[in-house]
Design a protein around this motif. Structure first.
Motif, PDB file in Angstrom:
ATOM      1  N   HIS A  30      28.850 -19.179 -23.812  1.00 15.55           N
ATOM      2  CA  HIS A  30      28.297 -18.435 -24.945  1.00 15.55           C
ATOM      3  C   HIS A  30      26.804 -18.244 -24.684  1.00 15.55           C
ATOM      4  O   HIS A  30      26.051 -19.220 -24.615  1.00 15.55           O
ATOM      5  N   ASN A  34      27.029 -20.567 -33.344  1.00 14.23           N
ATOM      6  CA  ASN A  34      28.351 -21.167 -33.284  1.00 14.23           C
ATOM      7  C   ASN A  34      28.978 -20.818 -31.937  1.00 14.23           C
ATOM      8  O   ASN A  34      29.390 -19.693 -31.703  1.00 14.23           O
ATOM      9  N   GLU A  37      31.670 -22.249 -30.622  1.00 17.52           N
ATOM     10  CA  GLU A  37      33.125 -22.441 -30.637  1.00 17.52           C
ATOM     11  C   GLU A  37      33.614 -23.225 -29.421  1.00 17.52           C
ATOM     12  O   GLU A  37      34.616 -22.893 -28.807  1.00 17.52           O
TER      13      GLU A  37
END
Length: 216
Positions: free
Chosen positions: A131, A140, A142
Motif C-alpha cells: 500500500h 488503512n 488492510e
C-alpha cells in the motif's frame, strides 16, 4: 533475478533497493521514489535566496537513468513531487517526459496541495501486498506493507576519529517501509523508533545495512 552491484541490495523477495534512492520490484515491475521536492531552488529564489540551479537536473538525470536501466512498467512517486507551486510548470514538463517512458503514478503529498486539479494525483495506490501513500497522515493499509515517504530518514556513521558521514536511509519495519528522500536538497533526519527494523544506508556507490535494530 538481476546481478546485484555494490549500490544495490535485495531487501525482500524480488525487491531491490538502489543506492540512487529508489526501490524496484522485479516481478511486478514497479519503481518507487519519494519526496522529489522538484523545483526547490526555484522556490528559494522566489523567496530571495540565491541557491544554485542544479537540483532539478540531479532529480531528472537519476530518474531517467533508473528508468533506462530497470525498464519498469510503472513509476510510483510517493508524494512531495514539488517543494511548492513555484515549480508547477517545470514539474508538469518532467511528468510529461516520464509518462512518455512508462506509466507514472503521482501520490499526493503535503507539499503538493496547491497542485491538485493541475496535475493528476491519487491519494494512495495498491499493488498486491503493498500500500503506497505519502505518510503524512494515517492510512488503512488492510494488512498490506505500507511504503511511504515524508520522513526523509537518514543516519550518521562515524569512524571513531572524528569523521562523521550522514547518509540517506531506507527504513524497513515489519509492516511499514520508509523511503529516503529523492531530492538532493533533503539532508534527512536521523531515524528514531521504538519499533524494531532494519536501516539501510544509501549512496550512489554502495548500499549496506546497519547491523543493529534488525527485524526479527
Amino acid at each position: 533475478m538481476i546481478s546485484l552491484r555494490a549500490n544495490q541490495a535485495l531487501v525482500a523477495d524480488d525487491i531491490v533497493l538502489d543506492g540512487r534512492l529508489a526501490l524496484y520490484h522485479q516481478s511486478q515491475s514497479w519503481l518507487a521514489v519519494a519526496d522529489l521536492h522538484f523545483g526547490y531552488e526555484i522556490s528559494q529564489r522566489a523567496a530571495g535566496r540565491l541557491v544554485p540551479m542544479w537540483g532539478m537536473a540531479s532529480v531528472s538525470e537519476r530518474l531517467f537513468q533508473l528508468i533506462e536501466e530497470y525498464e519498469p512498467e510503472r513509476l510510483i512517486i510517493l508524494g512531495d513531487l514539488v517543494h511548492d507551486q513555484a515549480a508547477a510548470s517545470e514539474a508538469a514538463r518532467l511528468l510529461e517526459s516520464l509518462r512518455s517512458r512508462c506509466e507514472t503514478i503521482v501520490v499526493a503529498g503535503n507539499h503538493d496541495r496547491r497542485l491538485r486539479g493541475k496535475i493528476e494525483m491519487v491519494e494512495s495506490w495498491q499493488a498486491d501486498e503493498f500500500h503506497f501513500h505519502h505518510g503524512h497522515c494515517a492510512a488503512n493499509s488492510e494488512g498490506r506493507i505500507q511504503i511511504i515517504g515524508h520522513h526523509h530518514p537518514a543516519e550518521v556513521i562515524t569512524d571513531g576519529a572524528g569523521l562523521r558521514l550522514k547518509c540517506p536511509a531506507f527504513v524497513q519495519q515489519a509492516r511499514c517501509w520508509i523511503m529516503p528522500a529523492f531530492s538532493p536538497w533533503a539532508s534527512g533526519a536521523r531515524w528514531t523508533s521504538d519499533e524494531p527494523g532494519r536501516i539501510w544506508l544509501c549512496s550512489a556507490e554502495r548500499v549496506f545495512a546497519l547491523p543493529d535494530r534488525q527485524v526479527a
